[in-house]
Design an enzyme around this catalytic site. Structure first.
Site, mmCIF file in Angstrom:
data_model
loop_
_atom_site.group_PDB
_atom_site.id
_atom_site.type_symbol
_atom_site.label_atom_id
_atom_site.label_comp_id
_atom_site.label_asym_id
_atom_site.label_seq_id
_atom_site.Cartn_x
_atom_site.Cartn_y
_atom_site.Cartn_z
ATOM 1 N N ARG A 50 0.827 -1.205 0.000
ATOM 2 C CA ARG A 50 0.000 0.000 0.000
ATOM 3 C C ARG A 50 0.866 1.261 0.000
ATOM 4 O O ARG A 50 0.525 2.253 -0.648
ATOM 5 C CB ARG A 50 -0.921 0.003 1.216
ATOM 6 C CG ARG A 50 -1.997 -1.067 1.143
ATOM 7 C CD ARG A 50 -2.871 -0.965 2.368
ATOM 8 N NE ARG A 50 -3.884 -1.986 2.430
ATOM 9 C CZ ARG A 50 -4.765 -2.075 3.431
ATOM 10 N NH1 ARG A 50 -4.742 -1.210 4.419
ATOM 11 N NH2 ARG A 50 -5.666 -3.034 3.440
ATOM 12 N N ASP A 157 -15.432 8.469 10.430
ATOM 13 C CA ASP A 157 -14.326 7.542 10.187
ATOM 14 C C ASP A 157 -13.031 8.338 10.327
ATOM 15 O O ASP A 157 -13.014 9.559 10.128
ATOM 16 C CB ASP A 157 -14.425 6.947 8.776
ATOM 17 C CG ASP A 157 -13.620 5.660 8.623
ATOM 18 O OD1 ASP A 157 -14.220 4.571 8.676
ATOM 19 O OD2 ASP A 157 -12.375 5.739 8.453
HETATM 20 C C1 LIG Z 1 -13.351 -2.716 8.203
HETATM 21 S S1 LIG Z 1 -14.044 -1.103 8.149
HETATM 22 C C2 LIG Z 1 -15.663 -1.412 8.818
HETATM 23 C C3 LIG Z 1 -16.717 -0.553 8.174
HETATM 24 C C4 LIG Z 1 -18.146 -0.793 8.647
HETATM 25 N N1 LIG Z 1 -18.317 -0.415 10.042
HETATM 26 C C5 LIG Z 1 -18.550 -2.232 8.438
HETATM 27 O O1 LIG Z 1 -18.731 -2.965 9.401
HETATM 28 O O2 LIG Z 1 -18.682 -2.626 7.277
HETATM 29 C C6 LIG Z 1 -13.187 -0.323 9.515
HETATM 30 C C7 LIG Z 1 -13.203 1.201 9.434
HETATM 31 O O3 LIG Z 1 -12.740 1.703 10.681
HETATM 32 C C8 LIG Z 1 -11.989 2.873 10.427
HETATM 33 N N2 LIG Z 1 -11.114 3.137 11.580
HETATM 34 C C9 LIG Z 1 -9.976 2.495 11.945
HETATM 35 N N3 LIG Z 1 -9.447 3.049 13.043
HETATM 36 C C10 LIG Z 1 -10.268 4.067 13.388
HETATM 37 C C11 LIG Z 1 -10.257 5.037 14.419
HETATM 38 N N4 LIG Z 1 -9.277 5.064 15.342
HETATM 39 N N5 LIG Z 1 -11.247 5.929 14.480
HETATM 40 C C12 LIG Z 1 -12.259 5.929 13.551
HETATM 41 N N6 LIG Z 1 -12.322 5.051 12.538
HETATM 42 C C13 LIG Z 1 -11.337 4.124 12.464
HETATM 43 C C14 LIG Z 1 -11.230 2.549 9.153
HETATM 44 O O4 LIG Z 1 -10.798 3.710 8.484
HETATM 45 C C15 LIG Z 1 -12.273 1.740 8.369
HETATM 46 O O5 LIG Z 1 -12.967 2.537 7.453
#
Ligand SMILES: C[S@@+](CC[C@H](N)C(=O)[O-])C[C@H]1O[C@@H](n2cnc3c(N)ncnc32)[C@H](O)[C@@H]1O
Length: 290
Positions: A50, A157
């Site tokens: 990435r 996010d």
């Molecule tokens: C795997 S996705 C899950 C998306 C959705 N909630 C779902 O279940 O399909 C995880 C998301 O968490 C976000 N994320 C990771 N660390 C985070 C943080 N410290 N604060 C806010 N968002 C975060 C990432 O950018 C990503 O978009």
């Protein structure tokens, strides 16, 4: 101080430079401190790939050059958000873990109708918006038979790229597959592209119901109302250490109104049970009304 080139030069066809153990450890440490996301050694190749892509987009000839820029030339300040963006896993789907949306439509919302106020819902790791727009579709369907149902959805996010994508609300046609044909007709506008080229945009009526903003769940407090009815925080806590998981859940719990629901991903429900939160369905926890 050197800056990232504004007009990216074409990259050499093959960049064979690799991410050193030292640079991996530095980046993993920075990412973990800022986002809570653990990057164990098994993620080395993923991060390398990435970052190499990011290096190319930013106009660097190689990953080596990019890492020099980050660490030797103080470029991390400028590149910080990109590094965070590449470290996050954004996989999401419409109607992911569909039983939660059945529970929302069948149990949570019917119990709130009598209150006749705006129902507040929050997708607290919203990725590209698929979760928030799924909630919007569910609410819009209910509103068809419940005149006057008012609701507002917030998506947050840490990734600025994901927040931009959620605002655009344009998805590959294939992503809409879990949405029923009837809801696709009502809530998505398809372009003429087919196969890989096909795209769909969420209709303006639903986009107006959703707002998106960048928010880091690691922050000590969140600039969000404290009377939210339903918070979805799914498939993000798994990336955090247990103490971070507990702290995030505690903070989110404080944003629920009495009787509100917190919804965790199926593989994360033990985080709620570990804290003794009252579980009312798989991954669904309800705050007491007291
Ligand atoms: C795997 S996705 C899950 C998306 C959705 N909630 C779902 O279940 O399909 C995880 C998301 O968490 C976000 N994320 C990771 N660390 C985070 C943080 N410290 N604060 C806010 N968002 C975060 C990432 O950018 C990503 O978009």
């Amino acid at each position: 101080m050197a800056t990232a080139p504004c007009n990216p030069a074409p990259r050499p066809a093959a960049d064979s430079s690799t991410l050193s153990e030292r640079d991996f450890a530095r980046i993993a440490g920075i990412v973990s401190k800022h986002t809570g996301i653990k990057l164990p050694a098994s993620k080395h190749l993923m991060l390398e790939g990435r970052l190499r892509r990011r290096a190319g987009l930013a106009g660097f000839a190689s990953l080596d050059e990019y890492c020099d820029y980050l660490f030797e030339e103080d470029g991390l300040k400028d590149e910080f958000q990109h590094v965070v963006d590449v470290a996050t896993t954004n996989k999401t789907d419409f109607f992911r873990e569909a039983s939660h949306f059945d529970y929302l439509a069948g149990t949570i919302i019917p119990a709130l109708l009598a209150a006749q106020r705006t129902i507040k819902l929050w997708s607290a790791a919203s990725s590209n918006g698929a979760e928030a727009y799924t909630i919007a579709m569910v609410m819009a369907e209910l509103a068809r038979s419940q005149a006057g149902l008012r609701y507002a959805i917030l998506g947050t996010d840490i990734s600025s790229a994901m927040i931009e994508s959620a605002h655009r609300a344009i998805y590959p046609r294939s992503m809409l597959a879990p949405v029923s044909p009837q809801m696709q007709r009502r809530y998505a506008m398809f372009d003429k592209g087919v196969g890989e080229n096909g795209r769909a945009r969420i209709v303006p009526e639903l986009r107006r119901k959703c707002s998106f903003q960048q928010l880091n769940l690691m922050d000590a407090s969140y600039p969000v109302d404290r009377d939210v009815d339903v918070i979805f925080v799914r498939n993000v806590l798994i990336y955090f250490e247990p103490e971070v998981q507990d702290a995030v859940v505690r903070r989110l719990w404080g944003h629920l109104r009495p009787g509100g629901h917190l919804i965790l991903g199926h593989s994360e429900s033990m985080i709620g049970t570990r804290q003794g939160l009252p579980q009312v369905a798989s991954g669904v926890f309800r705050k007491d009304r007291t």
